[in-house]
Scaffold this motif. Structure first.
Motif: not given
Length: 134
Positions: A16-19, A35-42, A47-50, A72-74
Motif C-alpha cells: 500500500i502506498e499513501h502520502g 466483499a471488501d478488503t480489510i487491512i489491520d490498522i497496526i 503509513l501514518q494514516l490520518a 479510506k482512499t489510499v
C-alpha cells in the motif's frame, strides 16, 4: 505470484502506498468470500494514516460477528503485479485474529480479474480480458 497455503487458508502479501510512504503487508488472506478488503490498522502504522473528511466508518460483518472499520482512499495498492490507483480500503482492528494482517476481498480480486490456480497455489491478474469489465 506464489501463495502460501497454511491452516487451510491462502496467504499473500500486498503493498500500500499513501502520502509518499509505502508499506508491505504480509499474512493477508486471499478471501473470495469477503466483499471488501480489510487491512489491520497496526500493520500499516508506517503509513501514518490520518483521519480525513472523506473517510467513512463501515460495519464489517463475518462469521465472527461484526465490528467497525474506517474506509479510506489510499494512493495505490499493488497485489501480484497489479496496481490499483486510488482504491478504497477498509482499515480496522484485527487483533482478535493473531497472525492475520488482512483479508484481500472481491473488490480487489475482481478489479485485477485474478486467476487462482489451486494446483500450483498461485494467483495472477488475467492479462487477456477487458480491464474495464468490472
Amino acid at each position: 505470484m506464489r501463495l502460501e497455503y497454511r491452516d487451510g487458508l491462502l496467504f499473500a502479501s500486498l503493498t500500500i502506498e499513501h502520502g509518499g510512504r509505502t508499506v508491505t503487508v504480509d499474512n493477508v488472506i486471499v478471501d473470495t468470500g469477503a466483499a471488501d478488503t480489510i487491512i489491520d490498522i497496526i500493520a500499516v502504522e508506517p503509513l501514518q494514516l490520518a483521519a480525513d473528511e472523506d473517510d467513512v466508518i463501515v460495519r464489517m460483518a463475518g462469521l465472527g460477528g461484526f465490528d467497525y472499520a474506517v474506509r479510506k482512499t489510499v494512493d495505490a495498492l499493488t497485489f501480484a503485479g497489479h496496481t490499483l490507483r486510488k482504491p478504497s480500503v477498509d482499515f480496522g482492528n484485527l487483533v482478535g485474529h493473531p497472525g492475520i494482517h488482512g483479508l484481500l476481498g472481491m473488490d480487489i480480486l475482481t478489479h485485477g480479474q485474478f486467476v487462482l490456480d489451486l494446483h500450483a497455489v498461485t494467483i495472477n491478474p488475467h492479462r487477456g480480458l477487458d480491464s474495464h469489465r468490472f
